[in-house]
Enzyme design. Sequence first.
Site, PDB file in Angstrom:
ATOM      1  N   TYR A 160     -23.137  69.958  47.128  1.00 16.49           N
ATOM      2  CA  TYR A 160     -24.123  70.886  46.545  1.00 16.49           C
ATOM      3  C   TYR A 160     -24.881  71.656  47.633  1.00 16.49           C
ATOM      4  O   TYR A 160     -25.866  72.309  47.353  1.00 16.49           O
ATOM      5  CB  TYR A 160     -25.122  70.122  45.660  1.00 16.49           C
ATOM      6  CG  TYR A 160     -24.442  69.428  44.505  1.00 16.49           C
ATOM      7  CD1 TYR A 160     -23.931  70.161  43.443  1.00 16.49           C
ATOM      8  CD2 TYR A 160     -24.289  68.046  44.487  1.00 16.49           C
ATOM      9  CE1 TYR A 160     -23.286  69.533  42.389  1.00 16.49           C
ATOM     10  CE2 TYR A 160     -23.642  67.405  43.436  1.00 16.49           C
ATOM     11  CZ  TYR A 160     -23.148  68.163  42.393  1.00 16.49           C
ATOM     12  OH  TYR A 160     -22.505  67.535  41.355  1.00 16.49           O
ATOM     13  N   ASP A 164     -21.963  57.313  42.793  1.00 18.38           N
ATOM     14  CA  ASP A 164     -20.680  56.910  43.388  1.00 18.38           C
ATOM     15  C   ASP A 164     -20.845  56.441  44.831  1.00 18.38           C
ATOM     16  O   ASP A 164     -20.222  55.483  45.257  1.00 18.38           O
ATOM     17  CB  ASP A 164     -19.700  58.085  43.366  1.00 18.38           C
ATOM     18  CG  ASP A 164     -19.294  58.446  41.952  1.00 18.38           C
ATOM     19  OD1 ASP A 164     -18.842  57.549  41.229  1.00 18.38           O
ATOM     20  OD2 ASP A 164     -19.442  59.614  41.565  1.00 18.38           O
ATOM     21  N   TYR A 221     -24.420  71.663  34.937  1.00 21.18           N
ATOM     22  CA  TYR A 221     -25.617  70.814  34.918  1.00 21.18           C
ATOM     23  C   TYR A 221     -26.306  70.784  36.282  1.00 21.18           C
ATOM     24  O   TYR A 221     -27.454  70.361  36.391  1.00 21.18           O
ATOM     25  CB  TYR A 221     -25.270  69.395  34.442  1.00 21.18           C
ATOM     26  CG  TYR A 221     -24.917  68.407  35.535  1.00 21.18           C
ATOM     27  CD1 TYR A 221     -23.699  68.458  36.193  1.00 21.18           C
ATOM     28  CD2 TYR A 221     -25.819  67.414  35.918  1.00 21.18           C
ATOM     29  CE1 TYR A 221     -23.382  67.556  37.194  1.00 21.18           C
ATOM     30  CE2 TYR A 221     -25.507  66.501  36.919  1.00 21.18           C
ATOM     31  CZ  TYR A 221     -24.289  66.581  37.554  1.00 21.18           C
ATOM     32  OH  TYR A 221     -23.989  65.691  38.558  1.00 21.18           O
ATOM     33  N   ARG A 222     -25.612  71.256  37.309  1.00 20.41           N
ATOM     34  CA  ARG A 222     -26.092  71.116  38.682  1.00 20.41           C
ATOM     35  C   ARG A 222     -25.118  71.919  39.515  1.00 20.41           C
ATOM     36  O   ARG A 222     -23.949  72.032  39.160  1.00 20.41           O
ATOM     37  CB  ARG A 222     -25.992  69.638  39.051  1.00 20.41           C
ATOM     38  CG  ARG A 222     -26.507  69.213  40.395  1.00 20.41           C
ATOM     39  CD  ARG A 222     -26.231  67.730  40.554  1.00 20.41           C
ATOM     40  NE  ARG A 222     -26.804  67.203  41.769  1.00 20.41           N
ATOM     41  CZ  ARG A 222     -26.602  65.966  42.203  1.00 20.41           C
ATOM     42  NH1 ARG A 222     -25.847  65.138  41.517  1.00 20.41           N
ATOM     43  NH2 ARG A 222     -27.154  65.550  43.312  1.00 20.41           N
ATOM     44  N   HIS A 244     -15.804  69.463  49.812  1.00 18.48           N
ATOM     45  CA  HIS A 244     -15.642  69.626  48.366  1.00 18.48           C
ATOM     46  C   HIS A 244     -16.847  70.298  47.739  1.00 18.48           C
ATOM     47  O   HIS A 244     -17.964  70.201  48.241  1.00 18.48           O
ATOM     48  CB  HIS A 244     -15.408  68.270  47.690  1.00 18.48           C
ATOM     49  CG  HIS A 244     -16.540  67.293  47.863  1.00 18.48           C
ATOM     50  ND1 HIS A 244     -17.492  67.069  46.892  1.00 18.48           N
ATOM     51  CD2 HIS A 244     -16.880  66.501  48.894  1.00 18.48           C
ATOM     52  CE1 HIS A 244     -18.354  66.171  47.322  1.00 18.48           C
ATOM     53  NE2 HIS A 244     -18.010  65.807  48.540  1.00 18.48           N
TER      54      HIS A 244
END
Length: 589
Positions: free
Chosen positions: A151, A213, A514-515, A433
Amino acid sequence: MASFSSFQPEADSAVPTLPESHSGIPPYLLEKATRAKNAVFAGRTKQVNERLRLPVIPQGISRDDFLKALEELKGELGGENVEVNDKPLKDGWYMEHPNTHDMMTILDEEEFVAGAVVYPGSTEEVVKVVKWANRWLIPVFPISMGRNLGYGGAAPRVRGSVTIDLGKRMNKILDINAQDYTCLVEPGVSFYGLHEELGKRGLREHMWVDTPDLGGGSIIGNTVDRGVGYTPYGDHWACHSGLEVVLPTGEVIRTGMGALTHDGENTWGVFPYGFGPFSDGIFSQSNFGIVTKMGMTLMPNPGGHESFMYTFPNEEDLGPLMEIIRPLRISTILENVAQLRHVTQTVIHSAAANTPVGDHTWAYYGMSYGPPHIRAYKLAIIDAEFRKIPGCRKIDPATLPEDEYFWSRDRIASGTPDIHELRWVNWAPNGAHIAFSPVSPIRGPDATKLFQLGKRLHEQYGIDFMPAFCVGLREMHLIVEIVFDRDDPEEKKRALGCLRDMVDEAAREGYGEYRTHLVLMDQVAGTYAWNDGALGKFNERLKDALDPNGILAPGRCGIWGRRYRGRGWEMGKGSEGRSEGDGVGGRVV
Ligand code: ADP
């Protein structure tokens, strides 16, 4: 590994551990982390580049004034707590992550970079930093741990912002209440750290930390960004209770029961709302305040737990399976965030037959909680329902070796943080990623539509498709992680193109993210555009009222203060490669 050490000096150092470093690995994961580190550096060919775009100065201030301002701040925080970001940008890896830039950058690595990093040691010092930022009109960007990988990591949205690294010196667990199952934490407390502390106090058998995670993120950072975990307490924002917040102009507030003048801790963690408007919401996924303390609930040990795994043979099983999952999840027979993974997420399809799990397309990972007779009741219902899908197989855990992914899910769903999930990032050399993560109802047609949308666009852009559905309670997120080589400009361009198309197409079908990552924030905020963008305008009014000079994390979540608006700072299709706008306006107050 040694052959890379000439240009990756950090490759050979020992993995930092708790409690020596607040962001370290707990001793029980050290060996696994060392293996993970070796794997990361074995696949790394990207060099640490000399800085080509120095100095990094935020727009709106001269270089001389920026350096003068930093000298002034050194006087307030101590020289060792103010660092100019002029050294080579070392990407490190998960456990030794940078706080200066996005280690998984999808743009030029010099695009989302800090001008300096500062380390306040208390709420009072955070106040000093924001007042300083207002005096000099310098953008600041708070991070707790800065491990927001996928992010934007620790990177600020506005190039040259001064990163406020809260975690380094503000990392105390202020309270663990074993009667109420609550705790009060500072920004630098990680899931690993809280789990360790429960162990030290002999409380681990009684209460669990809900962990994502990977456990290296901070509890506050993950919660304010609305991250999730995998016990029945998975919705972190829903589980928090009361905040202490430094506002962008330097006032300090406490929300919920923390606002009582009686020193508050008695009820801080047990009731989130207090009295009056519930203000906490505006401090999550926003840029309206800096959270310096947060109450969090802990989950009582349910008296037993049991992981289970089912596989389903065909891609087309997705729709009928969702119809089965929905009522089970909403009625909490399925008790935790349920994960339905496509086979490519773990191994390439043709190799699946040779794994201990066997050939399949979809794998469901879940956990049942409580003493044996309670579990048996729920598991029997789940079994009967799942077996309605032809070819469904229940995997016997006894057949799975110790390092099988199943056991990592088992630890995480029962409150033990892990580091296993890092593995698939090594899918590409220099693996990085970014996720596409739209929310939808838990319905067969929605799941199928999103799956097809993602698959088609991945094929169009020539990218491996790795979907997983995470079922919350009444909704699910499709999580599609695009893994790319961050040293390959062409691959990065394809990844970003695919992400932008998926966001737009999904929004047209009624599915919103959502994010999201820094690079997609303006675009995603733009999809929540009902009534001529009324929500965005409302956020701008709040921003201008709370942060008139717009110094706090400009652009985060697509919210820009008035000094930045109308100057081309937003990113979207067509603006690739450029994260900056054309100047900033003058002082407002
Ligand atoms: P993590 O703690 O999981 O490593 P970060 O510290 O990177 O995550 O935080 C995630 C995002 O949330 C950051 O990019 C930042 O914008 C925001 N954030 C983190 N901590 C705070 C805080 N204490 N106050 C306000 N915003 C924060």
